[in-house]
Design a protein around this motif. Structure first.
Motif, PDB file in Angstrom:
ATOM      1  N   LEU A 140      48.517 -13.024   8.072  1.00  0.00           N
ATOM      2  CA  LEU A 140      47.524 -13.667   8.928  1.00  0.00           C
ATOM      3  C   LEU A 140      46.322 -14.105   8.104  1.00  0.00           C
ATOM      4  O   LEU A 140      45.906 -13.410   7.179  1.00  0.00           O
ATOM      5  N   LYS A 141      45.754 -15.265   8.463  1.00  0.00           N
ATOM      6  CA  LYS A 141      44.573 -15.791   7.793  1.00  0.00           C
ATOM      7  C   LYS A 141      43.350 -15.504   8.655  1.00  0.00           C
ATOM      8  O   LYS A 141      43.407 -15.665   9.876  1.00  0.00           O
ATOM      9  N   TYR A 142      42.256 -15.094   7.988  1.00  0.00           N
ATOM     10  CA  TYR A 142      41.047 -14.723   8.714  1.00  0.00           C
ATOM     11  C   TYR A 142      39.809 -14.933   7.843  1.00  0.00           C
ATOM     12  O   TYR A 142      39.913 -15.186   6.640  1.00  0.00           O
ATOM     13  N   PHE A 143      38.652 -14.807   8.485  1.00  0.00           N
ATOM     14  CA  PHE A 143      37.368 -14.975   7.804  1.00  0.00           C
ATOM     15  C   PHE A 143      36.483 -13.764   8.065  1.00  0.00           C
ATOM     16  O   PHE A 143      36.579 -13.135   9.115  1.00  0.00           O
ATOM     17  N   GLU A 144      35.615 -13.468   7.097  1.00  0.00           N
ATOM     18  CA  GLU A 144      34.614 -12.418   7.223  1.00  0.00           C
ATOM     19  C   GLU A 144      33.249 -13.024   6.918  1.00  0.00           C
ATOM     20  O   GLU A 144      33.164 -14.013   6.183  1.00  0.00           O
ATOM     21  N   GLY A 145      32.197 -12.442   7.484  1.00  0.00           N
ATOM     22  CA  GLY A 145      30.827 -12.911   7.196  1.00  0.00           C
ATOM     23  C   GLY A 145      30.444 -14.128   8.003  1.00  0.00           C
ATOM     24  O   GLY A 145      29.746 -14.018   8.999  1.00  0.00           O
ATOM     25  N   SER A 146      30.899 -15.287   7.577  1.00  0.00           N
ATOM     26  CA  SER A 146      30.639 -16.513   8.332  1.00  0.00           C
ATOM     27  C   SER A 146      31.672 -17.563   7.966  1.00  0.00           C
ATOM     28  O   SER A 146      32.283 -17.502   6.891  1.00  0.00           O
ATOM     29  N   VAL A 147      31.852 -18.501   8.872  1.00  0.00           N
ATOM     30  CA  VAL A 147      32.778 -19.611   8.639  1.00  0.00           C
ATOM     31  C   VAL A 147      32.343 -20.780   9.508  1.00  0.00           C
ATOM     32  O   VAL A 147      31.787 -20.585  10.589  1.00  0.00           O
TER      33      VAL A 147
END
Length: 153
Positions: A103-110
């Protein structure tokens, strides 16, 4: 006496449920930027709380809810989308044991961007970004960040 005790227990349970905190680990700032005559980028910036992650817009079938851009067809007029809703940065990838897939994901901000084209003299764009955030074994239910813009050619 039993009725009084039952009422006290119900009131206490109700008060406790009212004070329960709603978890909202993702904050959205949704704006637009004119790219050219009648063409706009809808810029959706997510700020994600520490230890949480937000899923990408492109996920395999059978997994968690991807982040999506949605127009309210009943309230939107004079607008058509151009291309796909996509992130401006590269997501992290991790294998999920729960879904048995990468799975692809983001942390912090996007920041995600959806390009739109105005097809009428005056246009109205009403919609929402739907998303899900997770941390450890806990996930939020699908949530929405709403937006509404008046755009011109």
């Amino acid at each position: 006496m039993k009725k009084l005790l039952a009422i006290v227990v119900l009131v206490a349970a109700f008060a406790t449920s009212l004070s329960a905190q709603v978890v909202n680990p993702v904050k959205w700032d949704i704006t637009y930027k004119k790219v050219s005559e009648g063409v706009y980028d809808i810029v959706c910036k997510a700020t994600i709380d520490a230890s949480w992650h937000l899923y990408d817009a492109q996920l395999p079938e059978g997994g968690p809810l991807p982040t999506t851009f949605n127009m309210d067809e009943d309230e939107t007029s004079g607008i058509e989308t151009v291309g796909e809703f996509k992130a401006t940065s590269t997501p992290k990838t991790e294998h999920s044991d729960a879904f048995d897939m990468d799975l692809k994901y983001f942390e912090g901000s996007v920041t995600f961007v959806q390009r739109v084209k105005v097809t009428a003299a005056k246009a109205k764009l009403v919609g929402y970004v739907e998303f899900m955030a997770c941390t450890g074994g806990q996930c939020t239910p699908p949530s929405e960040a709403e937006f509404e813009f008046e755009l011109a050619k």
